[in-house]
Design a protein around this motif. Structure first.
Motif, PDB file in Angstrom:
ATOM      1  N   PRO A  23       0.799  -1.241   0.000  1.00 37.28           N
ATOM      2  CA  PRO A  23       0.000   0.000   0.000  1.00 37.28           C
ATOM      3  C   PRO A  23       0.825   1.282   0.000  1.00 37.28           C
ATOM      4  O   PRO A  23       0.253   2.366   0.095  1.00 37.28           O
ATOM      5  CB  PRO A  23      -0.816  -0.103   1.300  1.00 37.28           C
ATOM      6  N   LEU A  24       2.155   1.201  -0.105  1.00 38.20           N
ATOM      7  CA  LEU A  24       2.980   2.405  -0.046  1.00 38.20           C
ATOM      8  C   LEU A  24       2.558   3.488  -1.039  1.00 38.20           C
ATOM      9  O   LEU A  24       2.522   4.677  -0.675  1.00 38.20           O
ATOM     10  CB  LEU A  24       4.453   2.041  -0.270  1.00 38.20           C
ATOM     11  N   PRO A  25       2.236   3.146  -2.312  1.00 44.10           N
ATOM     12  CA  PRO A  25       1.795   4.207  -3.227  1.00 44.10           C
ATOM     13  C   PRO A  25       0.558   4.941  -2.730  1.00 44.10           C
ATOM     14  O   PRO A  25       0.430   6.157  -2.898  1.00 44.10           O
ATOM     15  CB  PRO A  25       1.502   3.435  -4.533  1.00 44.10           C
ATOM     16  N   THR A  26      -0.370   4.196  -2.122  1.00 46.89           N
ATOM     17  CA  THR A  26      -1.573   4.824  -1.570  1.00 46.89           C
ATOM     18  C   THR A  26      -1.204   5.816  -0.475  1.00 46.89           C
ATOM     19  O   THR A  26      -1.717   6.955  -0.447  1.00 46.89           O
ATOM     20  CB  THR A  26      -2.518   3.753  -0.994  1.00 46.89           C
ATOM     21  N   PHE A  27      -0.296   5.423   0.423  1.00 47.00           N
ATOM     22  CA  PHE A  27       0.048   6.309   1.536  1.00 47.00           C
ATOM     23  C   PHE A  27       0.946   7.459   1.087  1.00 47.00           C
ATOM     24  O   PHE A  27       0.917   8.540   1.686  1.00 47.00           O
ATOM     25  CB  PHE A  27       0.678   5.502   2.674  1.00 47.00           C
ATOM     26  N   TRP A  28       1.721   7.254   0.050  1.00 44.01           N
ATOM     27  CA  TRP A  28       2.483   8.356  -0.521  1.00 44.01           C
ATOM     28  C   TRP A  28       1.534   9.408  -1.076  1.00 44.01           C
ATOM     29  O   TRP A  28       1.738  10.614  -0.891  1.00 44.01           O
ATOM     30  CB  TRP A  28       3.421   7.841  -1.606  1.00 44.01           C
ATOM     31  N   ARG A  34      -2.058  15.448   1.839  1.00 44.59           N
ATOM     32  CA  ARG A  34      -2.398  15.810   3.218  1.00 44.59           C
ATOM     33  C   ARG A  34      -3.827  15.464   3.571  1.00 44.59           C
ATOM     34  O   ARG A  34      -4.505  16.151   4.333  1.00 44.59           O
ATOM     35  CB  ARG A  34      -2.156  17.313   3.462  1.00 44.59           C
ATOM     36  N   SER A  35      -4.326  14.377   2.983  1.00 41.27           N
ATOM     37  CA  SER A  35      -5.699  13.956   3.236  1.00 41.27           C
ATOM     38  C   SER A  35      -5.837  12.468   2.932  1.00 41.27           C
ATOM     39  O   SER A  35      -5.247  11.961   1.973  1.00 41.27           O
ATOM     40  CB  SER A  35      -6.677  14.741   2.355  1.00 41.27           C
ATOM     41  N   THR A  36      -6.639  11.780   3.767  1.00 40.43           N
ATOM     42  CA  THR A  36      -6.907  10.361   3.504  1.00 40.43           C
ATOM     43  C   THR A  36      -8.027  10.173   2.483  1.00 40.43           C
ATOM     44  O   THR A  36      -8.338   9.044   2.111  1.00 40.43           O
ATOM     45  CB  THR A  36      -7.307   9.636   4.803  1.00 40.43           C
ATOM     46  N   GLU A  37      -8.643  11.273   2.039  1.00 37.28           N
ATOM     47  CA  GLU A  37      -9.722  11.245   1.054  1.00 37.28           C
ATOM     48  C   GLU A  37     -10.778  10.222   1.462  1.00 37.28           C
ATOM     49  O   GLU A  37     -11.292  10.261   2.569  1.00 37.28           O
ATOM     50  CB  GLU A  37      -9.135  10.971  -0.336  1.00 37.28           C
ATOM     51  N   GLU A  38     -11.085   9.279   0.576  1.00 35.77           N
ATOM     52  CA  GLU A  38     -12.111   8.279   0.883  1.00 35.77           C
ATOM     53  C   GLU A  38     -11.521   6.919   1.250  1.00 35.77           C
ATOM     54  O   GLU A  38     -12.238   5.925   1.329  1.00 35.77           O
ATOM     55  CB  GLU A  38     -13.053   8.106  -0.316  1.00 35.77           C
ATOM     56  N   PHE A  39     -10.214   6.864   1.469  1.00 34.99           N
ATOM     57  CA  PHE A  39      -9.586   5.597   1.823  1.00 34.99           C
ATOM     58  C   PHE A  39     -10.027   5.158   3.214  1.00 34.99           C
ATOM     59  O   PHE A  39     -10.179   5.983   4.115  1.00 34.99           O
ATOM     60  CB  PHE A  39      -8.066   5.713   1.774  1.00 34.99           C
ATOM     61  N   GLU A  40     -10.202   3.852   3.385  1.00 32.06           N
ATOM     62  CA  GLU A  40     -10.671   3.295   4.647  1.00 32.06           C
ATOM     63  C   GLU A  40      -9.507   2.817   5.501  1.00 32.06           C
ATOM     64  O   GLU A  40      -8.546   2.233   4.991  1.00 32.06           O
ATOM     65  CB  GLU A  40     -11.623   2.119   4.387  1.00 32.06           C
ATOM     66  N   SER A  41      -9.599   3.039   6.794  1.00 30.60           N
ATOM     67  CA  SER A  41      -8.558   2.588   7.725  1.00 30.60           C
ATOM     68  C   SER A  41      -8.773   1.149   8.196  1.00 30.60           C
ATOM     69  O   SER A  41      -7.825   0.501   8.664  1.00 30.60           O
ATOM     70  CB  SER A  41      -8.531   3.505   8.949  1.00 30.60           C
ATOM     71  N   LEU A  42      -9.991   0.622   8.076  1.00 28.29           N
ATOM     72  CA  LEU A  42     -10.311  -0.685   8.643  1.00 28.29           C
ATOM     73  C   LEU A  42      -9.421  -1.819   8.144  1.00 28.29           C
ATOM     74  O   LEU A  42      -9.007  -2.677   8.937  1.00 28.29           O
ATOM     75  CB  LEU A  42     -11.790  -1.016   8.408  1.00 28.29           C
TER      76      LEU A  42
END
Length: 250
Positions: A23-28, A34-42
């Motif tokens: 998931p590194l590209p997603t977290f980059w 500077r926002s998690t947008e609609e990504f889920e943390s679960l």
């Protein structure tokens, strides 16, 4: 002399480490915007919980340190990911994420491990820890079904990257061989399932791979389909942004 068990254990560590880092590209992207947008943390909360139990299992079962080491690494990776979520998620989401982390990644594993450690005898303790590992790993390994459903629905592999599917396939195969060599069905059952799912993904890739399939065509098909939340968090799953996340291993 290096044994086959050690060889496959080290290979499994490498493959599982790559899955943890996928998931590194997603977290980059999250950090840059500077926002998690609609990504889920679960999914990451569940992957951290899974890692905890595999570390515990690998430490208490004799000659299973290689099972623990990669999940120690994975646990650190997931803690970093969740810290990013807590820092950059919208204010309304931070409380929810913090509560889930406190319950699922602190309270529940701490209580389960303490109870197992002080109330159960050695063999029973190992069996209970292994059973918990199987349960949470099977949940994580079932998630690629969501990505496979998207492939069949859109008749496109755009949201199921070949490299990630291949690593998923190899990871399941390597840990299954390790389980056969060590006669450890707690490791073998979820990873055997992962190997079969990885094989199915590669077969779907061979069937639906089309070099000239455009993104617009894929989105048109997706928009015509009813939208559902994934049944099970984690694993390989796509979201509406086209990002793909991955869950776990050993």
């Amino acid at each position: 002399m290096i044994s086959l068990v050690n060889i496959f254990g080290v290979l499994g560590n490498i493959m599982s480490g790559l899955l943890y880092l996928s998931p590194l590209p997603t977290f980059w992207r999250i950090v840059k915007r500077r926002s998690t947008e609609e990504f889920e943390s679960l999914p990451y909360i569940c992957k951290l919980l899974n890692a905890y139990f595999w570390v515990y299992y690998g430490l208490i079962k004799p000659d299973s340190l290689l099972v623990a080491t990669v999940n120690m690494f994975g646990g650190v990776v997931e803690i970093v990911f969740l810290t990013i979520f807590l820092l950059l998620a919208p204010s309304r989401m931070k409380t929810r994420i913090a509560i889930l982390v406190a319950i699922l990644d602190v309270g529940f594993p701490a209580a389960a491990i303490l109870l197992a450690q002080f109330l159960l005898h050695e063999e029973v303790r190992i069996d209970v820890a292994g059973l918990l590992c199987v349960i949470f790993s099977m949940i994580a390994y079932a998630s690629p079904l969501s990505a496979m459903k998207t492939v069949v629905t859109t008749k496109s592999v755009e949201y199921m990257p070949f490299l990630l599917s291949f690593i998923f396939f190899v990871n399941g195969g390597v840990w299954t061989i390790y389980a056969l060599l060590t006669k450890d069905w707690f490791v073998g059952l979820p990873n055997g399932t992962g190997f079969l799912l990885g094989t199915a993904q590669l077969i779907l890739y061979a069937i639906y791979w089309k070099p000239n399939k455009s993104s617009k065509q894929v989105f048109d098909v997706l928009e015509d389909q009813p939208q559902h939340e994934p049944l099970i968090p984690g694993g390989l799953q796509s979201n509406h942004t086209g990002e793909v996340t991955s869950s776990y291993r050993s």
